[in-house]
Every structure is written in C-alpha cells, then in structure tokens.
Design an enzyme around this catalytic site. Structure first.
Site, PDB file in Angstrom:
ATOM      1  N   ARG A 244       0.845  -1.190   0.000  1.00  0.00           N
ATOM      2  CA  ARG A 244       0.000   0.000   0.000  1.00  0.00           C
ATOM      3  C   ARG A 244       0.888   1.250   0.000  1.00  0.00           C
ATOM      4  O   ARG A 244       2.046   1.203   0.437  1.00  0.00           O
ATOM      5  CB  ARG A 244      -0.897   0.038   1.238  1.00  0.00           C
ATOM      6  CG  ARG A 244      -1.802  -1.168   1.422  1.00  0.00           C
ATOM      7  CD  ARG A 244      -2.556  -1.043   2.742  1.00  0.00           C
ATOM      8  NE  ARG A 244      -3.516  -2.122   2.973  1.00  0.00           N
ATOM      9  CZ  ARG A 244      -3.270  -3.233   3.661  1.00  0.00           C
ATOM     10  NH1 ARG A 244      -2.061  -3.416   4.213  1.00  0.00           N
ATOM     11  NH2 ARG A 244      -4.194  -4.152   3.831  1.00  0.00           N
TER      12      ARG A 244
ATOM     13  N   LYS B  35      -1.849  -2.467   8.167  1.00  0.00           N
ATOM     14  CA  LYS B  35      -3.003  -1.951   8.896  1.00  0.00           C
ATOM     15  C   LYS B  35      -3.144  -2.663  10.239  1.00  0.00           C
ATOM     16  O   LYS B  35      -2.808  -3.828  10.374  1.00  0.00           O
ATOM     17  CB  LYS B  35      -4.281  -2.165   8.064  1.00  0.00           C
ATOM     18  CG  LYS B  35      -4.418  -1.215   6.884  1.00  0.00           C
ATOM     19  CD  LYS B  35      -5.768  -1.404   6.201  1.00  0.00           C
ATOM     20  CE  LYS B  35      -5.965  -0.399   5.078  1.00  0.00           C
ATOM     21  NZ  LYS B  35      -7.287  -0.581   4.420  1.00  0.00           N
TER      22      LYS B  35
ATOM     23  N   HIS C 202      -2.553   1.914  -5.502  1.00  0.00           N
ATOM     24  CA  HIS C 202      -3.391   0.751  -5.247  1.00  0.00           C
ATOM     25  C   HIS C 202      -3.619  -0.064  -6.524  1.00  0.00           C
ATOM     26  O   HIS C 202      -3.850  -1.276  -6.453  1.00  0.00           O
ATOM     27  CB  HIS C 202      -4.722   1.179  -4.630  1.00  0.00           C
ATOM     28  CG  HIS C 202      -5.081   0.392  -3.406  1.00  0.00           C
ATOM     29  ND1 HIS C 202      -4.313   0.384  -2.267  1.00  0.00           N
ATOM     30  CD2 HIS C 202      -6.111  -0.450  -3.152  1.00  0.00           C
ATOM     31  CE1 HIS C 202      -4.869  -0.404  -1.359  1.00  0.00           C
ATOM     32  NE2 HIS C 202      -5.949  -0.931  -1.883  1.00  0.00           N
TER      33      HIS C 202
ATOM     34  N   ARG D 260      -0.920  -2.473  -6.629  1.00  0.00           N
ATOM     35  CA  ARG D 260      -1.171  -3.530  -5.639  1.00  0.00           C
ATOM     36  C   ARG D 260      -2.218  -4.522  -6.172  1.00  0.00           C
ATOM     37  O   ARG D 260      -2.058  -5.741  -6.053  1.00  0.00           O
ATOM     38  CB  ARG D 260      -1.635  -2.874  -4.339  1.00  0.00           C
ATOM     39  CG  ARG D 260      -2.005  -3.835  -3.202  1.00  0.00           C
ATOM     40  CD  ARG D 260      -2.238  -2.994  -1.948  1.00  0.00           C
ATOM     41  NE  ARG D 260      -3.083  -3.654  -0.966  1.00  0.00           N
ATOM     42  CZ  ARG D 260      -2.637  -4.464  -0.015  1.00  0.00           C
ATOM     43  NH1 ARG D 260      -1.353  -4.741   0.071  1.00  0.00           N
ATOM     44  NH2 ARG D 260      -3.470  -4.995   0.868  1.00  0.00           N
TER      45      ARG D 260
ATOM     46  N   HIS E 207      -4.193  -8.947   4.240  1.00  0.00           N
ATOM     47  CA  HIS E 207      -5.632  -8.857   4.484  1.00  0.00           C
ATOM     48  C   HIS E 207      -5.994  -9.653   5.741  1.00  0.00           C
ATOM     49  O   HIS E 207      -5.589 -10.796   5.892  1.00  0.00           O
ATOM     50  CB  HIS E 207      -6.417  -9.435   3.299  1.00  0.00           C
ATOM     51  CG  HIS E 207      -6.436  -8.543   2.101  1.00  0.00           C
ATOM     52  ND1 HIS E 207      -6.728  -9.009   0.838  1.00  0.00           N
ATOM     53  CD2 HIS E 207      -6.198  -7.212   1.966  1.00  0.00           C
ATOM     54  CE1 HIS E 207      -6.672  -8.005  -0.020  1.00  0.00           C
ATOM     55  NE2 HIS E 207      -6.360  -6.911   0.647  1.00  0.00           N
TER      56      HIS E 207
ATOM     57  N   TYR F 231     -10.341 -10.428  -5.889  1.00  0.00           N
ATOM     58  CA  TYR F 231      -9.535 -10.752  -7.058  1.00  0.00           C
ATOM     59  C   TYR F 231     -10.078 -11.956  -7.810  1.00  0.00           C
ATOM     60  O   TYR F 231      -9.855 -12.081  -9.012  1.00  0.00           O
ATOM     61  CB  TYR F 231      -8.084 -10.974  -6.641  1.00  0.00           C
ATOM     62  CG  TYR F 231      -7.535  -9.722  -5.996  1.00  0.00           C
ATOM     63  CD1 TYR F 231      -7.201  -8.620  -6.771  1.00  0.00           C
ATOM     64  CD2 TYR F 231      -7.432  -9.617  -4.615  1.00  0.00           C
ATOM     65  CE1 TYR F 231      -6.759  -7.451  -6.179  1.00  0.00           C
ATOM     66  CE2 TYR F 231      -6.991  -8.453  -4.017  1.00  0.00           C
ATOM     67  CZ  TYR F 231      -6.657  -7.372  -4.800  1.00  0.00           C
ATOM     68  OH  TYR F 231      -6.242  -6.212  -4.218  1.00  0.00           O
TER      69      TYR F 231
END
Length: 279
Positions: free
Chosen positions: A128, A152, A225, A228, A251, A260
């Site tokens: 990211r 994150k 992004h 990514r 994630h 995806y």
C-alpha cells in the site's frame, strides 16, 4: 455536516416531496412502504445504488429530526434498508503496461531513482502507499530479498520482492538517497526521502506516479493501489493460492482477497464469450 452535504440532502428531500405530492401524500403520511416505492422508482430511473443509499440517509435524517421535535412517533426510514453497493472491481494493469510504466522512468536523477524503486516495490511486493512511505532503512533485507512491512492495525508481515525491485533499490541507495539525505537537517531513518530529505507522504507518491503514468502514455486513473491490485491479480492468474495472496497483501479476512477472484472470473467470462462458438 458540511455545506455541500446539506445542499445534497436538500435536493434529495425535495425529490421525495415532489414524488409524494404526485401521489397525494404529505411527509407525515409517508411510511416505510411508500419509502420503498420511492427507492424503487429511483432505481428504475437509473440511479446508482450509492445514490439511492444517500437519498435514504437524507430521508432518515429528516424524519429523525421530526421525531426529536415530537412531530412523529417513529422514523419510517429506520425500517427501510439501503441497497447494497455494487462490488468494487479494481482496475488492473496488464503485465506489459506495468513493464512500460516502470521501464520508462528515467534513472538520471535522485528523484527518478527513488520513484523507480518505490513503484517497483509497490508492484513486486504489493505494498500500500502508506506502507511504502513507512518503510525504514532497516525494513529491507536485500540478502534475504525480504521486506518487513508495518500494515493496517499495526500488524507486521514479511514479504518477498523480485529481482527488478532489488536492483532498483540498490541503484537508489547508491546514487539517489545519499544526495537526498544531504538536504536533511538531521538523520532520517525513512527509506524513501523527499527532495528536502524528509519522509515522503502518500500524496507525494500519488503525485509522482501520475507523472510516470503520463510518461508511459497509460490511461489516467492509475494509483499506487492499482499496482497492488495488479500484483494480486497477476499472482492469481499465475496459479498462486488465494490464502498465499491474502498473507502477502496483509488482508485480515479472506473475503477481502476474494475481490480478485471476481476480477479473474470477469476476465475468464470475457475470454469465453470471445472464443467459444456457443457462448
């Protein structure tokens, strides 16, 4: 609530009032059934799900105000659910487009060397923008070809990166970063530096990527992004397991990574419809 939002809500309520008047109704007489009919009319008229959801939010706020003032006993909007937004399918670059984007970044100045290294890592490791700018000098291990990423939720993951990324980083560390760090008032641990020797911001990364996109003559709308997303989609197309991709992307939930599979499914359906004689 900002002025722009207030104006939008005013337009939304005006639209409801016009519809209600056409059906011989006044606001206190409108219940959940009528609101559902109104939302249906909006959808049939071509309004996007997000637009219908916003209008219903405005209506809930309006009726909530009437309840607070004691003019209504309950809010009819509370019994009307907003439509689920359409699944967001991110744009994905083709491998050739990624190569064109990266290879057309010149390597003659410190900023160009830095940009090439940043975007190589964005694509090679699926990072990211926030993760890229938070990298420090000790976050990268060229010998092991691994990057320690602070993702994150303060979750750390260690991910690999490919040879082109490490070559670009070596060139930046040798000929780019020393020049940029000389402008700093004090030592800066950040891996990627601005021209003043400070840690980059995500807006800096996006701005520099826009320059590279124009140089490569790609369609606008490419963001960090996008690189990514392209990283993940190309892995999936190459046969990588979805759980592996989840781990590489950082994630927390596999459902996020499953975006995806929808991208890949769309691509397969398109290829099928072009190639199969009875598609």
């Amino acid at each position: 609530m900002g002025e722009k939002t207030r104006r939008a809500y005013g337009v939304d309520l005006g639209q409801l009032a016009e519809w209600a008047e056409g059906h011989g109704l006044v606001p206190p007489e409108i219940g959940p059934l009528e609101l559902r009919r109104f939302a249906g009319v909006l959808s049939e008229g071509g309004a996007a799900k997000a637009t219908v959801a916003r209008k219903l939010a405005a209506i809930r706020a309006f009726y909530g105000h009437l309840v607070e003032r004691g003019e209504l006993e309950s809010n009819p909007g509370d019994l009307v659910s907003s439509p689920k937004r359409d699944a967001y399918l991110p744009r994905v670059l083709k491998p050739g487009e990624v190569a064109s984007l990266l290879e057309r970044i010149p390597g003659s100045t410190p900023l160009e060397l830095r940009d090439r290294a940043i975007f190589e890592f964005a694509y090679s490791a699926g990072l990211r923008a926030e993760e890229l700018v938070q990298l420090d000098l000790d976050s990268v291990d060229p010998d092991a070809e691994e990057v320690r990423v602070e993702g994150k939720g303060a979750k750390t993951r260690v991910v690999p990166a490919g040879e082109p990324a490490w070559r670009a980083l070596a060139a930046y560390l040798e000929r780019g970063r020393p020049v940029l760090s000389a402008a700093a008032a004090r030592p800066e641990p950040a891996l990627f530096l601005s021209k003043s020797g400070r840690r980059l911001s995500t807006s800096d990364v996006r701005r520099r990527l826009r320059l590279s996109v124009r140089r490569a003559a790609l369609q606008s709308g490419v963001s960090p992004h996008t690189l990514r997303h392209s990283f993940a989609t190309h892995l999936l197309e190459g046969g990588a397991d979805l759980r592996v991709i989840q781990e590489l992307l950082g994630h927390a939930s596999i459902s996020t990574t499953q975006t995806y599979t929808r991208v890949e499914s769309g691509r397969l359906k398109e290829a099928y419809s072009r190639a199969h004689p009875r598609a």
